[in-house]
Design an enzyme around this catalytic site. Structure first.
Site, short mmCIF file in Angstrom:
data_model
loop_
_atom_site.label_atom_id
_atom_site.label_comp_id
_atom_site.label_asym_id
_atom_site.label_seq_id
_atom_site.Cartn_x
_atom_site.Cartn_y
_atom_site.Cartn_z
N HIS A 102 43.86 -1.01 12.93
CA HIS A 102 44.32 -2.13 13.64
C HIS A 102 45.62 -2.39 13.76
O HIS A 102 46.46 -1.67 12.97
CB HIS A 102 43.67 -3.39 12.94
CG HIS A 102 44.63 -3.52 11.60
ND1 HIS A 102 45.79 -4.51 11.68
CD2 HIS A 102 44.49 -3.18 10.10
CE1 HIS A 102 46.12 -4.53 10.37
NE2 HIS A 102 45.47 -3.49 9.56
N CYS A 103 46.17 -3.04 14.71
CA CYS A 103 47.48 -3.48 14.82
C CYS A 103 47.57 -5.06 14.81
O CYS A 103 46.58 -5.55 14.29
CB CYS A 103 48.08 -2.94 16.16
SG CYS A 103 47.46 -3.55 17.67
N LEU A 104 48.51 -5.62 15.30
CA LEU A 104 48.54 -7.10 15.26
C LEU A 104 47.44 -7.85 16.04
O LEU A 104 46.59 -8.77 15.30
CB LEU A 104 50.08 -7.80 15.44
CG LEU A 104 50.94 -7.29 14.42
CD1 LEU A 104 52.34 -7.82 14.94
CD2 LEU A 104 50.66 -7.99 12.92
N THR A 110 46.84 -0.38 18.92
CA THR A 110 45.49 0.18 18.66
C THR A 110 45.24 0.95 20.06
O THR A 110 44.55 2.00 19.92
CB THR A 110 44.76 -0.95 18.38
OG1 THR A 110 45.15 -1.36 16.90
CG2 THR A 110 43.29 -0.44 17.99
#
Length: 134
Positions: A102-104, A110
């Protein structure tokens, strides 16, 4: 007694068997993530995950790997070559699966890592970018 809802993280999706992607996991997503029986969470975000998520990982013996990646800006892709390689090495190692990436927001950073994974898997650029834009 009714159990709490199973709520997947924002933009949650399966990349392939044992590889999942999405946005920053919130406390409401932890029950859902527990059901994936994760070995690893790979976080591509500016700051470490919240203490609550860190504690969740500790309780469930999930390896939490944080690669510091700044927020995506219109004129700046925050992924360096080395960080991309690091993320891909973690992603392709079966010892880390099942893995949640995951990213933000579950899209930009991602999506770029998954596009690089697809190129590594010999997908055409058109196919990889088509998946990225979805």
């Amino acid at each position: 007694m009714q159990l709490p809802s199973l709520i997947p993280p924002f933009r949650y999706a399966m990349i392939e068997e044992y590889l999942f992607r999405g946005g920053y996991p919130k406390p409401r997503n932890l029950r859902f993530l527990k059901r994936l029986r994760l070995k690893t969470i790979l976080s591509l975000i500016p700051n470490p995950l919240t203490p609550e998520v860190q504690e969740f990982c500790k309780q469930h013996n999930i390896l939490l790997i944080h690669i510091q990646v700044d927020k995506m800006k219109e004129d700046n892709i925050p992924l360096s070559y080395n960080k991309t390689l690091m993320a891909l090495q973690i992603l392709i190692d079966p010892a880390n699966h099942p893995l949640y990436l995951h990213c933000l927001d579950g899209a930009d950073v991602t999506g770029l890592i998954v596009a690089c994974l697809r190129k590594l898997q010999m997908w055409s650029t058109t196919s990889a970018m088509s998946e990225f834009s979805r």
